[in-house]
Write an enzyme that holds these catalytic residues in place. Structure first.
Site, PDB file in Angstrom:
ATOM      1  N   HIS A 204     -74.403  34.612  97.543  1.00 20.77           N
ATOM      2  CA  HIS A 204     -73.870  33.260  97.396  1.00 20.77           C
ATOM      3  C   HIS A 204     -72.928  32.898  98.544  1.00 20.77           C
ATOM      4  O   HIS A 204     -72.434  33.769  99.272  1.00 20.77           O
ATOM      5  CB  HIS A 204     -73.123  33.126  96.063  1.00 20.77           C
ATOM      6  CG  HIS A 204     -71.945  34.047  95.958  1.00 20.77           C
ATOM      7  ND1 HIS A 204     -70.728  33.786  96.554  1.00 20.77           N
ATOM      8  CD2 HIS A 204     -71.795  35.231  95.326  1.00 20.77           C
ATOM      9  CE1 HIS A 204     -69.878  34.752  96.296  1.00 20.77           C
ATOM     10  NE2 HIS A 204     -70.505  35.656  95.547  1.00 20.77           N
TER      11      HIS A 204
ATOM     12  N   GLU B  96     -72.652  39.620  89.121  1.00 21.79           N
ATOM     13  CA  GLU B  96     -71.841  40.637  89.786  1.00 21.79           C
ATOM     14  C   GLU B  96     -71.335  41.635  88.745  1.00 21.79           C
ATOM     15  O   GLU B  96     -71.341  41.355  87.534  1.00 21.79           O
ATOM     16  CB  GLU B  96     -70.672  39.949  90.501  1.00 21.79           C
ATOM     17  CG  GLU B  96     -69.718  40.863  91.261  1.00 21.79           C
ATOM     18  CD  GLU B  96     -70.396  41.655  92.364  1.00 21.79           C
ATOM     19  OE1 GLU B  96     -71.044  42.673  92.032  1.00 21.79           O
ATOM     20  OE2 GLU B  96     -70.259  41.269  93.537  1.00 21.79           O
TER      21      GLU B  96
END
Length: 204
Positions: free
Chosen positions: A10, A83
């Site tokens: 990202h 994550e």
């Protein structure tokens, strides 16, 4: 049949620039991160992509949505691509973590696979869910090309497990914001790394 996976981290967030651990905290892209995502979209606009998947956290999802616009594809989110859950460390800097959680951080640094972060996950937890997600996607998309937008830890995990790397050393794999890596899978258990951590689209 081969399945090509384009892996992207990202774009940048304010917590990234501030050196804070994010984990499952749902932090949006910064203006810089959105600009990075636009450059990524330009880099990938001529790639024949059949499907786009991302973590359900907004920093990954927004990056994927920006990259998806030239392809007119809908981003599909997967919680397994999040994550690692940094638990009690989230929102803290490295210095703050070592001051408040010195012993647990030391154990995690030496053996992240088997050490559970306070109120969070072990690296093995993330390895298991990322492997589950990748197996499902590869089986569902034989012969196709997919874009997956996720997080630094997730990309280290996918690349590291695909190459048979000792995952206690996964921090040795550098993953820059909106970097591009490419894996080609020939079946679930055979992968070739074609490209790793390319950033020429944001560092011309």
């Amino acid at each position: 049949m081969r399945t090509r996976i384009y892996l992207v981290r990202h774009g940048e967030t304010d917590w990234n620039s501030g050196g804070k651990f994010q984990g499952h905290s749902d932090i949006p892209l910064s203006d810089k991160g959105r600009e990075q995502a636009k450059r990524l979209a330009k880099r990938l606009k001529n790639v024949d992509i059949h499907g786009i998947y991302s973590s359900d956290l907004c920093r990954a999802r927004e990056t994927a949505e920006i990259a998806a616009k030239p392809h007119q594809l809908t981003v599909q989110t997967m919680t397994d691509l999040r994550e690692i859950n940094f638990g009690g460390w989230e929102g803290l800097t490295y210095q703050e973590i070592t001051e408040k959680f010195g012993e647990s951080y030391s154990c995690w640094s030496e053996n992240p696979l088997m050490t559970r972060i306070p109120f969070g996950e072990s690296l093995q937890d993330m390895v298991d869910r990322c492997s589950r997600a990748m197996q499902a996607l590869i089986l569902e998309h034989p012969g196709e090309t997919l874009l997956i937008v996720a997080h630094g830890g997730v990309i280290r995990t996918i690349v590291g497990t695909s190459l048979g790397i000792n995952m206690n050393l996964y921090w040795k794999l550098k993953v820059d914001h909106v970097s591009l890596s490419i894996l080609e899978y020939h079946g679930w258990d055979k992968a070739i790394l074609e490209l790793y951590n390319e950033t020429c689209h944001i560092n011309p």
